[in-house]
Structures are given as C-alpha cells and as structure tokens.
Design a protein around this motif. Sequence first.
Motif, PDB file in Angstrom:
ATOM      1  N   LEU A 164       0.837  -1.198   0.000  1.00 42.18           N
ATOM      2  CA  LEU A 164       0.000   0.000   0.000  1.00 42.18           C
ATOM      3  C   LEU A 164       0.871   1.247   0.000  1.00 42.18           C
ATOM      4  O   LEU A 164       1.837   1.339   0.765  1.00 42.18           O
ATOM      5  CB  LEU A 164      -0.899   0.025   1.248  1.00 42.18           C
ATOM      6  CG  LEU A 164      -1.631   1.345   1.532  1.00 42.18           C
ATOM      7  CD1 LEU A 164      -2.736   1.589   0.502  1.00 42.18           C
ATOM      8  CD2 LEU A 164      -2.200   1.360   2.951  1.00 42.18           C
ATOM      9  N   LEU A 165       0.509   2.218  -0.839  1.00 41.44           N
ATOM     10  CA  LEU A 165       1.097   3.549  -0.798  1.00 41.44           C
ATOM     11  C   LEU A 165       0.029   4.507  -0.287  1.00 41.44           C
ATOM     12  O   LEU A 165      -1.046   4.606  -0.880  1.00 41.44           O
ATOM     13  CB  LEU A 165       1.561   3.983  -2.191  1.00 41.44           C
ATOM     14  CG  LEU A 165       2.015   5.448  -2.330  1.00 41.44           C
ATOM     15  CD1 LEU A 165       3.235   5.732  -1.451  1.00 41.44           C
ATOM     16  CD2 LEU A 165       2.296   5.790  -3.793  1.00 41.44           C
ATOM     17  N   ASP A 166       0.322   5.212   0.813  1.00 44.14           N
ATOM     18  CA  ASP A 166      -0.611   6.194   1.381  1.00 44.14           C
ATOM     19  C   ASP A 166       0.032   7.568   1.258  1.00 44.14           C
ATOM     20  O   ASP A 166       1.007   7.867   1.950  1.00 44.14           O
ATOM     21  CB  ASP A 166      -0.908   5.864   2.845  1.00 44.14           C
ATOM     22  CG  ASP A 166      -1.962   6.779   3.444  1.00 44.14           C
ATOM     23  OD1 ASP A 166      -2.941   7.101   2.742  1.00 44.14           O
ATOM     24  OD2 ASP A 166      -1.807   7.191   4.609  1.00 44.14           O
ATOM     25  N   VAL A 167      -0.498   8.397   0.346  1.00 47.22           N
ATOM     26  CA  VAL A 167       0.094   9.710   0.094  1.00 47.22           C
ATOM     27  C   VAL A 167      -0.591  10.751   0.977  1.00 47.22           C
ATOM     28  O   VAL A 167      -1.794  10.701   1.203  1.00 47.22           O
ATOM     29  CB  VAL A 167      -0.013  10.100  -1.396  1.00 47.22           C
ATOM     30  CG1 VAL A 167       0.892   9.204  -2.227  1.00 47.22           C
ATOM     31  CG2 VAL A 167      -1.449  10.024  -1.901  1.00 47.22           C
ATOM     32  N   GLY A 168       0.211  11.694   1.492  1.00 45.77           N
ATOM     33  CA  GLY A 168      -0.322  12.650   2.446  1.00 45.77           C
ATOM     34  C   GLY A 168      -0.784  11.927   3.697  1.00 45.77           C
ATOM     35  O   GLY A 168      -1.898  12.117   4.186  1.00 45.77           O
ATOM     36  N   CYS A 169       0.096  11.102   4.266  1.00 45.86           N
ATOM     37  CA  CYS A 169      -0.302  10.107   5.268  1.00 45.86           C
ATOM     38  C   CYS A 169      -0.501  10.671   6.661  1.00 45.86           C
ATOM     39  O   CYS A 169      -0.909   9.934   7.569  1.00 45.86           O
ATOM     40  CB  CYS A 169       0.729   8.984   5.322  1.00 45.86           C
ATOM     41  SG  CYS A 169       2.339   9.503   5.982  1.00 45.86           S
ATOM     42  N   GLY A 170      -0.213  11.959   6.870  1.00 43.24           N
ATOM     43  CA  GLY A 170      -0.381  12.524   8.204  1.00 43.24           C
ATOM     44  C   GLY A 170       0.486  11.827   9.224  1.00 43.24           C
ATOM     45  O   GLY A 170       1.673  11.571   8.994  1.00 43.24           O
ATOM     46  N   TRP A 171      -0.114  11.489  10.362  1.00 40.66           N
ATOM     47  CA  TRP A 171       0.622  10.813  11.435  1.00 40.66           C
ATOM     48  C   TRP A 171       0.610   9.291  11.269  1.00 40.66           C
ATOM     49  O   TRP A 171       0.843   8.559  12.221  1.00 40.66           O
ATOM     50  CB  TRP A 171       0.053  11.205  12.798  1.00 40.66           C
ATOM     51  CG  TRP A 171       0.375  12.617  13.170  1.00 40.66           C
ATOM     52  CD1 TRP A 171       1.480  13.067  13.844  1.00 40.66           C
ATOM     53  CD2 TRP A 171      -0.394  13.783  12.886  1.00 40.66           C
ATOM     54  NE1 TRP A 171       1.434  14.432  13.997  1.00 40.66           N
ATOM     55  CE2 TRP A 171       0.288  14.899  13.420  1.00 40.66           C
ATOM     56  CE3 TRP A 171      -1.615  14.000  12.236  1.00 40.66           C
ATOM     57  CZ2 TRP A 171      -0.201  16.197  13.313  1.00 40.66           C
ATOM     58  CZ3 TRP A 171      -2.101  15.295  12.133  1.00 40.66           C
ATOM     59  CH2 TRP A 171      -1.392  16.378  12.664  1.00 40.66           C
ATOM     60  N   GLY A 172       0.320   8.827  10.065  1.00 39.17           N
ATOM     61  CA  GLY A 172       0.482   7.410   9.743  1.00 39.17           C
ATOM     62  C   GLY A 172      -0.662   6.504  10.136  1.00 39.17           C
ATOM     63  O   GLY A 172      -0.489   5.287  10.202  1.00 39.17           O
ATOM     64  N   GLY A 173      -1.860   7.055  10.348  1.00 40.89           N
ATOM     65  CA  GLY A 173      -2.980   6.233  10.792  1.00 40.89           C
ATOM     66  C   GLY A 173      -3.328   5.095   9.846  1.00 40.89           C
ATOM     67  O   GLY A 173      -3.521   3.952  10.278  1.00 40.89           O
TER      68      GLY A 173
ATOM     69  N   ALA B 113       3.202  -1.289   4.107  1.00 40.53           N
ATOM     70  CA  ALA B 113       2.631   0.032   3.827  1.00 40.53           C
ATOM     71  C   ALA B 113       3.694   1.116   3.880  1.00 40.53           C
ATOM     72  O   ALA B 113       4.507   1.165   4.814  1.00 40.53           O
ATOM     73  CB  ALA B 113       1.519   0.348   4.828  1.00 40.53           C
ATOM     74  N   LEU B 114       3.647   1.988   2.877  1.00 42.70           N
ATOM     75  CA  LEU B 114       4.527   3.154   2.807  1.00 42.70           C
ATOM     76  C   LEU B 114       3.681   4.417   2.839  1.00 42.70           C
ATOM     77  O   LEU B 114       2.776   4.582   2.022  1.00 42.70           O
ATOM     78  CB  LEU B 114       5.354   3.120   1.516  1.00 42.70           C
ATOM     79  CG  LEU B 114       6.133   4.399   1.170  1.00 42.70           C
ATOM     80  CD1 LEU B 114       7.195   4.696   2.231  1.00 42.70           C
ATOM     81  CD2 LEU B 114       6.763   4.287  -0.224  1.00 42.70           C
TER      82      LEU B 114
END
Length: 431
Positions: free
Chosen positions: A205-214, A227-228
Amino acid sequence: MTIDVGTLTIAQAVERLMRDGMPFRFEAYDGSVSGPEPDEAPFVVRLNTERGLAYLMTAPGDLGFARAFVAGDLEVDGVSLANPYELMVHVQSKLRLRLPTPTELLQIVRSLGISHLKPPPPPPEEHLPRWRRVVEGLRHSRTRDAEAIHHHYDVSNRFYELVLGPSMTYTCAVYPTEGASLEQAQRAKYELIARKLDLGRGDRLLDVGCGWGGMVLHAAREHGVKALGVTLSRQQADWAQARIEAEGLGDLAEVRFGDYRDVGETGFDAVSSIGLIEHIGVRNYGDYFTFLRDRLRTGGRMLNHSITRRDGSVAPSAGAFIDRYVFPDGELAPVGTIVTAMHDHGLEVRHVESIREHYARTLQAWCENLEANWEAALGEVTLGTAKVWGLYMAGSRLAFERGEIGLHHVLGVKTDDDGAADFPLRPTWGS
C-alpha cells in the motif's frame, strides 16, 4: 430623516448595515451600543479597540472578523473560544446584511474615520496573502506546497493529540453507530478504506499525504500489509515513525518525510489518498492521478477521500479566512470533477460514496476535545492559534451540516489493456 455626516457612532454605523436589525447586542469602545438588552441578548459582541475597527473596515467579512477576534480586539460573551458553534448557527440564521448606498457608505466611513482605512498589521497567526506567496514559489510548486503544509501541520504534535485524540487522525471519521466514539469511528474509517482497497496480507500500500500514519499503521497491524506513507510535515513523519517502531511494525510500515512525487517505487496493490487532494490544486488533478495510477500494478485500486464542493458554481479557492489562517492555497472541487479526472487519467471509477454527515460529527468531537483540553492546548500554541482552531472547526462543522461542502470516497481501478478490472461483481466491503 438624514443624519449629518460625521454624527454616527460605531454602533449606529454597524446597525445601518443590518437588514433585519441587530441579532445580538453590540458594544463599542466609543461607548455606543445597539441590539437587545444584555439579559435578552443571545450573545454580546464587544469591539474593544480602534485597531479592531480598522480590521473590520479594511477587510469586511470573515477575514476582518477573524483578525479582530484572533487579536483580541473583538470579544463575544457567552461563547466558548474552543467551540463557537452556537454563535455561528445564530449568525447564519439571523444575520442579514444590506448593501449601503454610496451616500450612506461615505457617511459611515467619514463617521468612523478615514484613518481606519489603513490596514493594521495582521495577527502573527496569519499567513501571507496569495500575491505575496510568490516568494515561496509558484502556486502548488514543491517549495510552496511544503510551506503551506508547514504552516498548518507543524504546529505541535502535542496540540494535535489534545484535539484529535489518541488516533492522531486529522480526517473525517466514519461512525458505525449513533453512539460510537471518535476513536471507534476513526478505526471504522480506516477499516472501510482497507476493505474498499481489498487489502490482504502481503499486499503493498502507498498512502500519500499520510499525516501521522494512521492508515499505514492500520493496514500493517490489522491486515499484514507492507505500507509506505509519505508526508510533507517533518513533525508528522517523526511522530509516525516513532509510533511504528513502538508497535513493532518496522518490518511492514514506513513513513517518509518528503513529497509524494518523489516516490519512485511502482507495482503497489493499492493507493490511498486521504485528505491530500485538497492541497494539490484543481488544475493539477490530471498529473496527480496519472502519477498515482503509474504507481499501481494492473488491477490495483486507488481510493481518494476528500472534501468536495457542493457544485461547480463556487470557485475552488478557499475563502479568505481559511486561506490565510488554516489551509493556504487549499482548493476544493465538486465530486464530479474528481471522478472525471480519475477516469480521464486511467483509473476506472467503480464506486462513489458521500459521508458528509460523518465529518460534521468528527468536527464536533474535535471541538469538544479542544474545549476539554483548553488550558493544556494553550501550553502548546498561542491563544490566537487556539482561537483560529475553534473558529475553523466550528464553522466547518456547520458547513458540512448545511451541505455547503461534502466528503466523498471515490474508488478507482487500473484496468489492463483489454479492460479487465479484477473487481468483484458486487461491492464486498459492506457499510
């Protein structure tokens, strides 16, 4: 009867702008008053200084009010600074302004003093106006985007903990039941996204603009996903990476400090964009979705979770208060614009869902957290910054309730050259 030029008090001048009378009691530093008696007024608004008057005269509307309020030149009795929701509901339903004639406007300006048309320096919490941000680069350039993110997110991780709660999730929750807590609703949101993306053990998974990683943490912890996450906020990245290590998820999860456009890896099974496209700029949607599509494997899914405009009749740029104090350079578009951009750039849209009412509930919970932790919050940020948060969250709650803005999930898939989508005949994720 015509009043001679120069004879209006501040309260009289303000009252002349009201179409249906003063909906609250107004008291000014020149001793003038207007509106109901104190025991009958829902709120008492006090203009305390000449600087506050100059703020109101030089920036009529929400920006002038915000400047005077944040600086302490304008106060409202009977209103929580952390949660001024009831005031905003009253103003929305009762305040009706009228446009003065040129003669009336001249009389008001002369009565209040032409000297007050010189703008005072804004409060230190205010960001630069758009025309001065060229020193940071062109709109939505990498440098300017980084500065905009820094302005809002690099405040204090502890402050965000006090407002957002243990999940450290700064996006709309999904309430599974009427009585669900904020934490339960944030977990439900991440799980819903994971199911929409069909995440399973071993997926990437790529999570862009991930904030504090939730989302990164949830995917790794609950689904065994590698997950990245990527964020332009150094404070967010440091906090998230520390949390990953504390939970023993370092072999699965990573949060990088950097621009999503610097992600070189490809072949991801899924991409999540949760609250990032608001910072991208509408004219950049094509490049944005093309880049994310190219990060996916064939058959991979992308979910865009974002605030949306009610329709296309409103300009994408945020209002003056939000642009200067909350999200510099932020832009919103109707959900149809997002759907079209995804379709036109190689992501076949398979599902769209509105969860607008859930964001109103989320904002209500954040305001309640700020109110409960007010003194601790003031140990982390200025009083002006805390006031900004109260105004912005309460106002946003009302806007979601009224349908002025919305929140949509848009789920797309990257098909192969023959149109195969590797997608079930019916949705499998439930509610």
